[in-house]
Design an enzyme around this catalytic site. Structure first.
Site, short mmCIF file in Angstrom:
data_model
loop_
_atom_site.label_atom_id
_atom_site.label_comp_id
_atom_site.label_asym_id
_atom_site.label_seq_id
_atom_site.Cartn_x
_atom_site.Cartn_y
_atom_site.Cartn_z
N GLY A 8 0.61 -1.38 -0.03
CA GLY A 8 -0.14 0.05 0.18
C GLY A 8 0.41 1.09 -0.17
O GLY A 8 2.17 1.38 0.67
N ASP A 103 -6.26 -3.75 -4.62
CA ASP A 103 -6.44 -3.46 -3.29
C ASP A 103 -8.37 -3.80 -3.40
O ASP A 103 -8.49 -4.86 -2.71
CB ASP A 103 -5.62 -2.73 -2.83
CG ASP A 103 -6.20 -1.36 -2.31
OD1 ASP A 103 -6.67 -1.28 -3.73
OD2 ASP A 103 -6.19 -0.17 -2.00
N THR A 126 -4.23 5.33 3.74
CA THR A 126 -4.34 6.76 2.86
C THR A 126 -5.33 7.12 2.52
O THR A 126 -5.82 8.19 2.74
CB THR A 126 -2.94 7.18 2.36
OG1 THR A 126 -2.01 6.22 3.14
CG2 THR A 126 -2.28 7.97 1.15
#
Length: 246
Positions: A8, A103, A126
């Site tokens: 990520g 994802d 995020t």
């Protein structure tokens, strides 16, 4: 054993997967250290995996760095999974399917495999991402917004006197720290609630909501009926490793 990696924007999560189960794994914030140092600390004693699968949402230069490190450490080339038009029971809503964050696709696949129902996946890292899924595995689309943490960071960068000072959650604030802290958090909660209402109205049935990601715990108390998902991207990668594009 297969090595599964969820790369990520802030963190790298990994797990060893074999014979239908996870044997070990870990997580670290790669933004806080060099990728090489972090991987050396985490994978020194790992056996050579039979395959390496990566779900990545980072820029290509970091993917290339990870590729070089994996080849150097394990003498093996990683497979970077990209979102397809259809796989693992999920039909991608995007006209350009590869532009859907992998994802998000793998998280939906893990949810659908565990419980095929009308549901929304909320992932808070995020970014804050929301994706709607029918019981038949049709992805309806979603939304992307800054996470509460990223909103606060943006406020601290773009404004002279707000900063990133921690505040307390209140409905009506009488100081700047609480106002910024609460405003960023409550705006995310309102977005999730509105999205749930719109999806339920569109498909004509109640919709379950499942949350995952490092920022999940901050807002879960405000949405007590939201279910907790865990390691959904890695679970989706495990499905991919077993079924491929099927």
């Amino acid at each position: 054993m297969k090595l599964l990696i969820d790369l990520g924007n802030t963190r790298l999560k990994w797990a060893l997967w074999g014979q239908g189960r996870r044997s070990m794994g870990g997580v670290f914030a790669h933004a806080d250290t060099s990728l090489e140092a972090a991987l050396s600390n985490n994978w020194t004693a790992l056996p050579k995996p039979e395959a390496i699968l990566v779900a990545s949402v980072v820029k290509s230069t970091l993917e290339q760095e990870l590729t070089r490190l994996l080849e150097s450490h394990f003498e093996q080339t990683a497979e970077f999974v990209r979102s397809p038009a259809q796989a693992l029971g999920i039909r991608n809503a995007y006209a350009e399917p590869e532009r859907l964050g992998v994802d998000r696709f793998l998280g939906m696949a893990a949810l659908h495999a565990a419980a095929p129902r009308a549901q929304i996946l909320v992932s808070c890292g995020t970014a804050l991402t929301l994706d709607a899924l029918t019981a038949e595995g049709q992805h309806l689309g979603g939304l992307i917004a800054p996470s509460p943490t990223l909103m606060r960071r943006s406020l601290g960068t773009a404004t002279a006197r707000i900063g990133e000072h921690a505040g307390e959650l209140v409905e009506i604030a009488d100081n700047t720290a609480d106002a910024a802290w609460s405003g960023c958090l409550l705006s995310s909660v309102a977005l999730i609630e509105r999205f749930r209402q719109q999806v339920a109205q569109r498909i004509g049935t109640p919709v379950a909501v499942v949350g995952d990601g490092g920022g999940f715990d901050e807002w879960i108390a405000l949405l007590p009926d939201v279910e907790r998902g865990r390691d959904l991207v890695l679970r989706g990668l495990a499905l991919w490793s077993e079924r491929g594009h099927r």
